[in-house]
Design an enzyme around this catalytic site. Structure first.
Site, PDB file in Angstrom:
ATOM      1  N   ARG A 110       0.845  -1.194   0.000  1.00 49.38           N
ATOM      2  CA  ARG A 110       0.000   0.000   0.000  1.00 49.38           C
ATOM      3  C   ARG A 110       0.885   1.250   0.000  1.00 49.38           C
ATOM      4  O   ARG A 110       1.964   1.262   0.623  1.00 49.38           O
ATOM      5  CB  ARG A 110      -0.859  -0.028   1.261  1.00 49.38           C
ATOM      6  CG  ARG A 110      -1.837   1.138   1.436  1.00 49.38           C
ATOM      7  CD  ARG A 110      -2.948   1.091   0.450  1.00 49.38           C
ATOM      8  NE  ARG A 110      -4.096   1.896   0.889  1.00 49.38           N
ATOM      9  CZ  ARG A 110      -5.100   2.216   0.071  1.00 49.38           C
ATOM     10  NH1 ARG A 110      -5.099   1.812  -1.189  1.00 49.38           N
ATOM     11  NH2 ARG A 110      -6.115   2.911   0.505  1.00 49.38           N
ATOM     12  N   THR A 384      -9.175   0.685 -10.470  1.00 51.86           N
ATOM     13  CA  THR A 384      -8.588  -0.367  -9.616  1.00 51.86           C
ATOM     14  C   THR A 384      -8.741  -1.698 -10.343  1.00 51.86           C
ATOM     15  O   THR A 384      -9.495  -1.802 -11.304  1.00 51.86           O
ATOM     16  CB  THR A 384      -9.234  -0.359  -8.208  1.00 51.86           C
ATOM     17  OG1 THR A 384      -8.990   0.906  -7.621  1.00 51.86           O
ATOM     18  CG2 THR A 384      -8.704  -1.435  -7.287  1.00 51.86           C
ATOM     19  N   GLU A 423      -3.947   8.149  -4.052  1.00 48.74           N
ATOM     20  CA  GLU A 423      -4.435   7.347  -2.932  1.00 48.74           C
ATOM     21  C   GLU A 423      -4.560   8.174  -1.651  1.00 48.74           C
ATOM     22  O   GLU A 423      -5.219   7.755  -0.704  1.00 48.74           O
ATOM     23  CB  GLU A 423      -3.461   6.175  -2.717  1.00 48.74           C
ATOM     24  CG  GLU A 423      -4.115   4.860  -2.393  1.00 48.74           C
ATOM     25  CD  GLU A 423      -4.703   4.143  -3.597  1.00 48.74           C
ATOM     26  OE1 GLU A 423      -5.911   3.883  -3.582  1.00 48.74           O
ATOM     27  OE2 GLU A 423      -3.970   3.856  -4.557  1.00 48.74           O
ATOM     28  N   ASP A 426      -7.802   8.497   0.114  1.00 48.76           N
ATOM     29  CA  ASP A 426      -8.386   7.448   0.969  1.00 48.76           C
ATOM     30  C   ASP A 426      -8.200   7.751   2.458  1.00 48.76           C
ATOM     31  O   ASP A 426      -8.773   7.070   3.305  1.00 48.76           O
ATOM     32  CB  ASP A 426      -7.783   6.070   0.638  1.00 48.76           C
ATOM     33  CG  ASP A 426      -8.482   5.423  -0.558  1.00 48.76           C
ATOM     34  OD1 ASP A 426      -9.543   5.929  -0.968  1.00 48.76           O
ATOM     35  OD2 ASP A 426      -7.963   4.422  -1.084  1.00 48.76           O
ATOM     36  N   SER A 455      -7.953   1.242   3.366  1.00 50.02           N
ATOM     37  CA  SER A 455      -8.413   0.735   2.067  1.00 50.02           C
ATOM     38  C   SER A 455      -9.635  -0.153   2.242  1.00 50.02           C
ATOM     39  O   SER A 455      -9.939  -0.611   3.350  1.00 50.02           O
ATOM     40  CB  SER A 455      -7.283  -0.079   1.432  1.00 50.02           C
ATOM     41  OG  SER A 455      -7.721  -0.697   0.254  1.00 50.02           O
ATOM     42  N   SER A 456     -10.323  -0.400   1.140  1.00 52.96           N
ATOM     43  CA  SER A 456     -11.428  -1.377   1.132  1.00 52.96           C
ATOM     44  C   SER A 456     -11.055  -2.603   0.315  1.00 52.96           C
ATOM     45  O   SER A 456     -11.870  -3.514   0.151  1.00 52.96           O
ATOM     46  CB  SER A 456     -12.689  -0.753   0.527  1.00 52.96           C
ATOM     47  OG  SER A 456     -13.066   0.395   1.234  1.00 52.96           O
ATOM     48  N   GLY A 475     -13.824  -1.483  -7.018  1.00 53.74           N
ATOM     49  CA  GLY A 475     -15.150  -0.902  -6.790  1.00 53.74           C
ATOM     50  C   GLY A 475     -15.203   0.031  -5.596  1.00 53.74           C
ATOM     51  O   GLY A 475     -16.281   0.281  -5.073  1.00 53.74           O
ATOM     52  N   GLY A 476     -14.033   0.526  -5.150  1.00 46.02           N
ATOM     53  CA  GLY A 476     -14.003   1.502  -4.058  1.00 46.02           C
ATOM     54  C   GLY A 476     -14.698   0.957  -2.827  1.00 46.02           C
ATOM     55  O   GLY A 476     -14.472  -0.189  -2.413  1.00 46.02           O
TER      56      GLY A 476
HETATM   57  O1  DON Z   1      -8.030   1.285  -1.518  1.00 43.42           O
HETATM   58  C1  DON Z   1      -9.205   1.535  -1.762  1.00 43.42           C
HETATM   59  O2  DON Z   1     -10.124   1.131  -1.085  1.00 43.42           O
HETATM   60  C2  DON Z   1      -9.528   2.377  -2.982  1.00 43.42           C
HETATM   61  N1  DON Z   1      -8.414   3.206  -3.329  1.00 43.42           N
HETATM   62  C3  DON Z   1      -9.930   1.471  -4.108  1.00 43.42           C
HETATM   63  C4  DON Z   1     -10.444   2.260  -5.269  1.00 43.42           C
HETATM   64  C5  DON Z   1     -11.292   1.478  -6.175  1.00 43.42           C
HETATM   65  O3  DON Z   1     -11.516   0.301  -6.015  1.00 43.42           O
HETATM   66  C6  DON Z   1     -11.932   2.222  -7.282  1.00 43.42           C
HETATM   67  N2  DON Z   1     -12.646   1.324  -8.131  1.00 43.42           N
HETATM   68  N3  DON Z   1     -13.710   1.460  -8.550  1.00 43.42           N
END
Ligand code: DON
Length: 573
Positions: A110, A384, A423, A426, A455-456, A475-476
């Site tokens: 990360r 992502t 990032e 986040d 993060s997710s 997918g955030g």
């Molecule tokens: O680490 C995370 O949770 C986010 N930066 C992930 C971003 C993400 O999956 C965007 N996709 N749709």
């Protein structure tokens, strides 16, 4: 003679055949050096978000590399052909399981906040968040972890030399690849940010415009950078000429990186979180990803209810309430475990889930304002990337990688070809202020020097005596609930294609709405959920890009599937 008339003989024959089969397998195992993995019938399998990455990874496996070698190649190729999703200017989490000793580890690559970062760095003098500062441009970028992670994986777990593993990515960067429709859509979405960076504009646009269909995108500087890494390992990126270029360019564009930031960046090998749910053994990402803990909490809360006695709509209601409560805990308690104290065992305990479920009302939705009053809208995006790999020995990889927003920060330091992440968004920029995914956070996820942002991303393994599932998705904020619904689908007996295609719903505490894909809820379910007091937010586009491998231990069949919402490719060999 027909056996149908003699069912007892039929049974005897079956038992005889079964015993003969087992004896045969035992002899094979004892005398031929055959491993359990071969008995289990594992096949080489890869599912990733892009055909070039899956094909290059599979070639590595065919050439005698293991799943960890292939993981390096797949990540490097994705960095070239999916510049909108992940890359060497970003980071990620790699969940590995080694067949030889069954050991599991999470490689935490990360990004970290630069050493000069501070908690209020994205606030103006009045304490308001400066719009876009944590999303666009050099100041939005955390210190990348991807190269450090890939070099580490190759050195410690791989079997082929690094130059061989990076070769497909170098060729694709140098010779070019034909851009896809997703590239065009996301480049349009991020066009303004890309236009701000001379290098990004030159590389990713054509005279400032979205490249036409069929455009061959060449990235010679990125090819050179990857070659440096192939020759020098991590020093090719974190030290020497390239590091100097990265730092100088970031600083001249308003960023705060120093040489020390790059030199001191370290990946961390972490023990993943593990728990049991309905007879399944689940292994998933640990902090600084909230993924595994939130997943476990959702599952534990569901177990407080007698599933069989619930109606269809009550099941959805309870699931939404479980998501709401788990995401609330994410917002309040979770952050980088190396910087803040998080009571992981407590959050994952059934006892705690029991307490969390006590205020779930079966007759009506709990408004999120019941807990507090912050409410904001979530922005949409998709980027992502995730890939899953299994090899014939039974080595496994589940990896989710990111540069965060599509095309990350949109900033490329001069002469490097490295598209930097954003990032830093986040982190919780200010308590209660939502990030790009509408997620809020507090003290635990506040910015601090060298801290990793929460993060997710949830690369996950699921296993019982019948099945093995390697799963994950981008997918955030929706990653965790998607992975949950994928595991549930497997538990319900769906096959690989059905699991990735399944329509998804999502709730994340704030905003207080059930988001759902077209057709995920029937008209009747929508009416019933509204009657319970839930607010619905139908989405006009599907979300996620799940990549999974499913191995059936009973039939010995390995299958893999790429989400039909994306352009990925799954291969079983
Ligand atoms: O680490 C995370 O949770 C986010 N930066 C992930 C971003 C993400 O999956 C965007 N996709 N749709």
């Amino acid at each position: 003679m027909s056996n149908a008339k003699h069912p007892e003989r039929n049974g005897l024959v079956c038992v005889f055949l079964l015993i003969r089969h087992l004896v045969y397998l035992l002899i094979l195992f004892l005398f031929s050096g055959t491993s359990f993995a071969e008995l289990a019938g594992y096949r080489n399998a890869i599912a990733s978000a892009h055909a070039s990455a899956s094909e290059a990874g599979m070639q590595i496996l065919r050439d005698g590399g293991n799943a960890f070698d292939a993981a390096v190649t797949v990540a490097a190729v994705l960095a070239v052909v999916e510049p909108y999703s992940s890359g060497i200017g970003g980071g990620g989490f790699w969940l590995l399981q080694r067949a030889s000793d069954g050991s599991q580890v999470m490689i935490d690559g990360r990004e970290r906040a630069p050493l000069a970062a501070h908690r209020d760095m994205y606030l103006d003098t009045k304490g308001r968040v400066i719009q876009g500062a944590s999303i666009n441009g050099a100041l939005a970028a955390g210190i990348p972890g991807q190269i450090a992670a890939l070099v580490h994986i190759q050195k410690k777990y791989g079997s082929l030399p690094l130059p061989r593993l990076l070769q497909p990515a170098i060729l694709l960067a140098r010779n070019g690849f034909v851009i896809d429709a997703i590239y065009q859509r996301l480049a349009r979405f991020r066009q303004d940010a890309i236009l701000q960076s001379t290098e990004a504009r030159r590389i990713f646009l054509v005279d400032g415009h979205i490249p036409a269909t069929g455009h061959l995108l060449k990235q010679p500087e990125l090819a050179n950078t990857l070659e440096l890494v192939a020759e020098q390992g991590r020093d090719g990126f974190y030290a020497g000429e390239l590091a100097k270029k990265l730092v100088a360019s970031v600083r001249s564009a308003g960023g705060i990186w120093t040489d020390r930031d790059l030199r001191e960046y370290q990946i961390v090998e972490r023990e993943p979180v593990q728990w049991q749910w309905r007879g399944l053994h689940i292994t998933s990402a640990t902090l600084p990803s909230s993924g595994g803990i939130v997943l476990a909490q959702i599952m534990n809360i569901l177990d407080e209810f007698e599933d069989v006695s619930l109606t269809d709509i009550q099941k959805i209601h309870v699931l939404i309430e479980a998501m709401r409560r788990a995401y609330r805990d994410r917002a309040i308690y979770m952050g980088d475990i190396d910087h803040v104290k998080v009571k992981v065992a407590k959050l994952m305990s059934q006892h705690y889930a029991g307490k969390k479920s006590m205020d779930i009302d079966m007759q009506k939705a709990t408004p999120s304002t019941f807990f507090d009053e912050i409410n904001r809208n979530v922005q949409e995006s998709d980027n992502t990337t995730h890939y899953s790999i299994l090899d014939r020995q039974g080595n496994r990889v589940s990896a989710t990688l990111s540069i965060n927003y599509p095309f990350g920060s949109g900033f490329v330091p001069e002469g490097t070809g490295v598209l930097l992440n954003d990032e830093m968004d986040d982190f919780s920029l200010r308590p209660g202020t939502p990030n790009a995914y509408g997620l809020i956070g507090g003290e635990a996820n506040a910015i601090a020097p060298a801290k990793r942002m929460l993060s997710s991303m949830s690369p996950t393994f699921v296993e019982d005596s019948n099945k093995l599932l390697i799963i994950g998705t981008p997918g955030g904020s929706r990653i965790i609930t998607m992975v949950f619904q994928g595991i549930l689908a497997m538990y319900q007996g769906m096959d690989a294609d059905e699991i990735v295609a399944r329509r998804r719903i999502h709730h994340q505490y704030l905003p207080d709405v059930i988001q759902f894909e077209p057709d995920a809820l029937t008209a009747q379910q929508q009416v019933q959920l509204k009657a319970l007091g839930h607010q619905l937010q139908p989405l006009d586009r599907p979300f996620g890009n799940m990549q999974l491998i499913l191995h059936d231990k009973v039939t010995g069949r390995t299958s893999a599937a790429s989400d039909p919402r994306g352009i990925g490719l799954s291969i079983v060999d």
